[in-house]
Design a protein around this motif. Structure first.
Motif, PDB file in Angstrom:
ATOM      1  N   ASP A  45       0.825  -1.196   0.000  1.00 24.56           N
ATOM      2  CA  ASP A  45       0.000   0.000   0.000  1.00 24.56           C
ATOM      3  C   ASP A  45       0.871   1.263   0.000  1.00 24.56           C
ATOM      4  O   ASP A  45       0.609   2.203  -0.747  1.00 24.56           O
ATOM      5  N   HIS A  46       1.925   1.262   0.795  1.00 21.04           N
ATOM      6  CA  HIS A  46       2.857   2.398   0.826  1.00 21.04           C
ATOM      7  C   HIS A  46       3.577   2.544  -0.513  1.00 21.04           C
ATOM      8  O   HIS A  46       3.804   3.667  -0.975  1.00 21.04           O
ATOM      9  N   HIS A  97      -7.120   3.505  -4.071  1.00 19.45           N
ATOM     10  CA  HIS A  97      -6.488   4.826  -4.196  1.00 19.45           C
ATOM     11  C   HIS A  97      -6.965   5.547  -5.460  1.00 19.45           C
ATOM     12  O   HIS A  97      -6.314   6.475  -5.933  1.00 19.45           O
ATOM     13  N   GLN A 156       2.578   9.556  -5.948  1.00 13.89           N
ATOM     14  CA  GLN A 156       3.210  10.849  -5.688  1.00 13.89           C
ATOM     15  C   GLN A 156       4.232  11.217  -6.769  1.00 13.89           C
ATOM     16  O   GLN A 156       4.491  12.398  -6.999  1.00 13.89           O
ATOM     17  N   TYR A 183      -7.434   9.411  -5.216  1.00 14.17           N
ATOM     18  CA  TYR A 183      -6.122  10.045  -5.053  1.00 14.17           C
ATOM     19  C   TYR A 183      -5.359  10.047  -6.374  1.00 14.17           C
ATOM     20  O   TYR A 183      -4.775  11.065  -6.766  1.00 14.17           O
ATOM     21  N   GLN A 203       1.204   4.264  -2.910  1.00 12.09           N
ATOM     22  CA  GLN A 203       1.097   5.692  -2.589  1.00 12.09           C
ATOM     23  C   GLN A 203       2.329   6.472  -3.053  1.00 12.09           C
ATOM     24  O   GLN A 203       2.206   7.577  -3.591  1.00 12.09           O
ATOM     25  N   ARG A 204       3.517   5.888  -2.871  1.00 17.62           N
ATOM     26  CA  ARG A 204       4.743   6.556  -3.336  1.00 17.62           C
ATOM     27  C   ARG A 204       4.739   6.702  -4.853  1.00 17.62           C
ATOM     28  O   ARG A 204       5.148   7.733  -5.388  1.00 17.62           O
TER      29      ARG A 204
END
Length: 99
Positions: A12-13, A86, A20, A89, A16-17
């Protein structure tokens, strides 16, 4: 598939990275989507493109993290499901990058 919550959290991290990093990639890689790809909706095109790229990267990341083979252990539909959590996002990030 993700019986270990640390693997799920780590994946999950990772996702997200990757999201970004998208604005920088879009500015460098896709300066003129409408002209090159003849797309009416560049946000939709980029969303599909980045879902595929993130899914590919997440699969590689997961295989490396778990030291699993590419056999039946990794469920790509589950990876896609995590990416879809996500969705908003990712869409907002793409919209900000192209506007």
């Amino acid at each position: 598939m993700f019986q270990d919550s640390t693997i799920r959290k780590s994946l999950d991290h990772y996702i997200q990275r990757r999201i970004q990093e998208i604005p920088t990639e879009i500015k460098q890689t896709f300066p003129a989507i409408k002209q090159i790809w003849k797309c009416k909706d560049e946000a939709d095109f980029l969303y599909g493109y980045y879902v595929g790229k993130i899914e590919e990267g997440a699969l590689h990341y997961l295989l490396k993290a778990t030291r699993a083979s590419a056999g039946g252990y990794v469920d790509t539909f589950e990876i896609r499901g995590i990416i879809e959590t996500h969705k908003k996002y990712l869409q907002e990030t793409i919209e900000l990058a192209i506007n």
